[in-house]
Write a protein that holds these residues in place. Sequence first.
Motif, mmCIF file in Angstrom:
data_model
loop_
_atom_site.group_PDB
_atom_site.id
_atom_site.type_symbol
_atom_site.label_atom_id
_atom_site.label_comp_id
_atom_site.label_asym_id
_atom_site.label_seq_id
_atom_site.Cartn_x
_atom_site.Cartn_y
_atom_site.Cartn_z
ATOM 1 N N ALA A 257 0.828 -1.203 0.000
ATOM 2 C CA ALA A 257 0.000 0.000 0.000
ATOM 3 C C ALA A 257 0.862 1.252 0.000
ATOM 4 O O ALA A 257 0.587 2.217 -0.730
ATOM 5 N N SER A 258 1.910 1.241 0.789
ATOM 6 C CA SER A 258 2.811 2.393 0.839
ATOM 7 C C SER A 258 3.545 2.566 -0.479
ATOM 8 O O SER A 258 3.767 3.706 -0.926
ATOM 9 N N MET A 259 3.909 1.470 -1.125
ATOM 10 C CA MET A 259 4.601 1.576 -2.405
ATOM 11 C C MET A 259 3.667 2.158 -3.468
ATOM 12 O O MET A 259 4.085 2.976 -4.296
ATOM 13 N N VAL A 260 2.396 1.754 -3.456
ATOM 14 C CA VAL A 260 1.428 2.336 -4.388
ATOM 15 C C VAL A 260 1.279 3.835 -4.137
ATOM 16 O O VAL A 260 1.293 4.643 -5.068
ATOM 17 N N LEU A 261 1.166 4.223 -2.871
ATOM 18 C CA LEU A 261 1.047 5.639 -2.531
ATOM 19 C C LEU A 261 2.309 6.409 -2.920
ATOM 20 O O LEU A 261 2.236 7.537 -3.413
ATOM 21 N N GLY A 262 3.458 5.798 -2.701
ATOM 22 C CA GLY A 262 4.709 6.479 -2.990
ATOM 23 C C GLY A 262 4.972 6.706 -4.459
ATOM 24 O O GLY A 262 5.786 7.572 -4.817
ATOM 25 N N ASN A 263 4.317 5.954 -5.322
ATOM 26 C CA ASN A 263 4.509 6.103 -6.763
ATOM 27 C C ASN A 263 3.318 6.765 -7.443
ATOM 28 O O ASN A 263 3.215 6.753 -8.672
ATOM 29 N N ALA A 264 2.429 7.370 -6.654
ATOM 30 C CA ALA A 264 1.205 7.953 -7.209
ATOM 31 C C ALA A 264 1.299 9.451 -7.443
ATOM 32 O O ALA A 264 0.322 10.064 -7.858
ATOM 33 N N ARG A 265 2.462 10.072 -7.179
ATOM 34 C CA ARG A 265 2.645 11.515 -7.373
ATOM 35 C C ARG A 265 1.550 12.298 -6.654
ATOM 36 O O ARG A 265 0.772 13.040 -7.260
ATOM 37 N N LEU A 266 1.518 12.139 -5.361
ATOM 38 C CA LEU A 266 0.489 12.781 -4.555
ATOM 39 C C LEU A 266 0.817 14.253 -4.298
ATOM 40 O O LEU A 266 1.977 14.659 -4.401
ATOM 41 N N PRO A 267 -0.178 15.051 -3.962
ATOM 42 C CA PRO A 267 0.082 16.449 -3.615
ATOM 43 C C PRO A 267 0.994 16.564 -2.391
ATOM 44 O O PRO A 267 0.946 15.726 -1.485
ATOM 45 N N HIS A 268 1.823 17.619 -2.379
ATOM 46 C CA HIS A 268 2.722 17.910 -1.261
ATOM 47 C C HIS A 268 3.587 16.697 -0.918
ATOM 48 O O HIS A 268 3.778 16.361 0.258
ATOM 49 N N TRP A 269 4.136 16.068 -1.945
ATOM 50 C CA TRP A 269 4.867 14.828 -1.717
ATOM 51 C C TRP A 269 6.148 15.007 -0.900
ATOM 52 O O TRP A 269 6.422 14.201 -0.004
ATOM 53 N N PRO A 270 6.998 16.015 -1.153
ATOM 54 C CA PRO A 270 8.198 16.164 -0.319
ATOM 55 C C PRO A 270 7.874 16.282 1.169
ATOM 56 O O PRO A 270 8.581 15.724 2.010
ATOM 57 N N ALA A 271 6.818 17.019 1.505
ATOM 58 C CA ALA A 271 6.427 17.140 2.913
ATOM 59 C C ALA A 271 5.989 15.793 3.469
ATOM 60 O O ALA A 271 6.329 15.430 4.609
ATOM 61 N N THR A 272 5.250 15.038 2.666
ATOM 62 C CA THR A 272 4.812 13.706 3.096
ATOM 63 C C THR A 272 5.993 12.784 3.307
ATOM 64 O O THR A 272 6.065 12.050 4.302
ATOM 65 N N ARG A 273 6.934 12.837 2.386
ATOM 66 C CA ARG A 273 8.125 11.972 2.485
ATOM 67 C C ARG A 273 8.937 12.324 3.725
ATOM 68 O O ARG A 273 9.417 11.445 4.432
ATOM 69 N N GLY A 274 9.101 13.619 3.998
ATOM 70 C CA GLY A 274 9.845 14.025 5.183
ATOM 71 C C GLY A 274 9.149 13.619 6.476
ATOM 72 O O GLY A 274 9.799 13.188 7.438
ATOM 73 N N PHE A 275 7.821 13.741 6.490
ATOM 74 C CA PHE A 275 7.056 13.336 7.673
ATOM 75 C C PHE A 275 7.200 11.838 7.925
ATOM 76 O O PHE A 275 7.431 11.399 9.057
ATOM 77 N N ALA A 276 7.092 11.047 6.863
ATOM 78 C CA ALA A 276 7.215 9.590 7.002
ATOM 79 C C ALA A 276 8.615 9.200 7.448
ATOM 80 O O ALA A 276 8.794 8.295 8.278
ATOM 81 N N GLU A 277 9.618 9.894 6.917
ATOM 82 C CA GLU A 277 10.992 9.586 7.313
ATOM 83 C C GLU A 277 11.207 9.893 8.790
ATOM 84 O O GLU A 277 11.878 9.140 9.505
ATOM 85 N N GLY A 278 10.631 11.004 9.270
ATOM 86 C CA GLY A 278 10.745 11.335 10.684
ATOM 87 C C GLY A 278 10.078 10.295 11.569
ATOM 88 O O GLY A 278 10.638 9.871 12.593
ATOM 89 N N LEU A 279 8.883 9.848 11.171
ATOM 90 C CA LEU A 279 8.206 8.792 11.937
ATOM 91 C C LEU A 279 9.014 7.496 11.913
ATOM 92 O O LEU A 279 9.066 6.770 12.912
ATOM 93 N N GLY A 280 9.634 7.210 10.755
ATOM 94 C CA GLY A 280 10.458 6.011 10.666
ATOM 95 C C GLY A 280 11.627 6.045 11.631
ATOM 96 O O GLY A 280 11.953 5.043 12.279
ATOM 97 N N TRP A 281 12.270 7.214 11.744
ATOM 98 C CA TRP A 281 13.383 7.348 12.697
ATOM 99 C C TRP A 281 12.898 7.148 14.130
ATOM 100 O O TRP A 281 13.550 6.462 14.929
ATOM 101 N N ILE A 282 11.766 7.759 14.474
ATOM 102 C CA ILE A 282 11.232 7.597 15.833
ATOM 103 C C ILE A 282 10.914 6.128 16.119
ATOM 104 O O ILE A 282 11.202 5.609 17.205
ATOM 105 N N ALA A 283 10.323 5.452 15.140
ATOM 106 C CA ALA A 283 9.992 4.032 15.318
ATOM 107 C C ALA A 283 11.254 3.200 15.520
ATOM 108 O O ALA A 283 11.302 2.320 16.387
ATOM 109 N N GLN A 284 12.288 3.465 14.713
ATOM 110 C CA GLN A 284 13.535 2.727 14.871
ATOM 111 C C GLN A 284 14.151 2.965 16.240
ATOM 112 O O GLN A 284 14.578 2.027 16.928
#
Length: 506
Positions: A257-284
């Motif tokens: 599901a995340s891969m489909v979303l990541g390749n869908a050229r969604l609005p405000h994608w850089p902000a979304t990518r940065g938010f997800a990366e931050g959550l990923g770091w917190i989870a790790q």
Amino acid sequence: MRGRKRPLNIHDLNELLLVCSLVLLVAVAAVRISSRSGLPSLLVYLGIGVLMGQDGIGGIHFDNAELTQVIGYAALVVILAEGGLGTKWKEIKPALPAASALALVGVAVSVGVTATAAHFLVGLDWRQALIIGAVVSSTDAAAVFSVLRKIPLPARVTGTLEAESGFNDAPVVILVVSFSTAGPFEHWYVLVGKILLELAIGAAIGIAVGWLGAWGLRHVALPASGLYPIAVMAIAVASYAAGALAHGSGFLAVYLASMVLGNARLPHWPATRGFAEGLGWIAQIGMFVLLGLLVTPHELGDDILPALLIGLVLTMVARPLSVVLCLAPFRVPWQEQALMSWAGLRGAVPIILATIPMVNGVDGSRRIFNIVFVLVVVYTLVQGPTLPWLARTLHLRDGSQAAADLGIESAPLEQLRGHLLSVSIPRGSKMHGVEINELRLPAGAAVTLVVREGTSFVPLPTTVLRRGDELLVVATDPVRDAAEGRLRAVGRGGKLAGWLGTNGST
């Protein structure tokens, strides 16, 4: 009342927040150490947890394996979501057959070889040996994503390893749970059928949820750009829950599901990518620190040698054998097979899976956990830093990534039935030196503003673009995708993109 636990008050909450914030700050600072040394960050975070534990300076006694398993699963969902959002379909598509073979046949080979070694070399009974074989046969998504994305490898190698780490959690979880359940083992064909069914359910749900989520986000303009990252992560987590509730593989569902979303050229994608990366770091950070707390260092002495023996067989025999057998039909060059054999990184996933027999009360489960912990730490310490050297030795560093991709953020203009594309030209982009009219954007799209060194101006058709420029491009709904594709193509191939075969697919 005597014997009653004191309820949590505001003072306790303040102390807890202080400790958590200090741990996060130390962990963030430690990332610099891991990036310079080439070590996966998981080792640093595990070390922080051990130092905070009962044998460390923190003196915290923590032995709740069930809580660790629950939090570990939740963190793994976030990590898989972040990894899926950053996975490019064009890189992973050619690697799907090989990755699927490694995630199924490769896991079976690895479990068999490793369990045999654990039984005959270490003296574990067959149930314990099979549990260890299954636990350590899963490559870790967090370790793979964090290490491989720093090394410019060929797309087929990176795509295969990333897809394998996203796919192989499901069959391994089923095997560990089956081996940890009291009573006789199920027949092998029953296990195979259960694995295939759960994978099929998880894949179907993940793709469906991802597609529906992407369609909704592209057609519904939210009132604030900050809501898009939250919506994307909510959709990803919902796919995991839906897959698990349907008795499918929730881990595979969230990754797809995340891969489909990541390749869908969604609005405000850089902000979304940065938010997800931050959550990923917190989870790790949270997951690895908690796992470090769970381990008791003074109990590891007797399990170091067994862990080294099992890890040696896993790294030098089981993993290479599974790679060779699975990749032989695909005619993968031996250099790539060698690198993929060495890049089967273990991390938090095996340690989390090692809590399953502890929760189920399997005899010797604490020893299983200790062996897995030592194995992961030692062999990650060996494999992670040596991967760049091995890639150079095998001449597998990919120089085709020199042309950096553009950073494009899209904001929907609902009332105007259009989109505003914000384009950043990075260092290394071949858009440097291209004139505005040489972009050859489709009719209905135009560059309306250029920001250069803090100054904005309306460009002329002959304005020459430079690295570091930021462009504002307005495009109507029908040509939005074509405009972004053309911009990416020029960023990769320069003004002759299209004639030279360079396209804008992502």
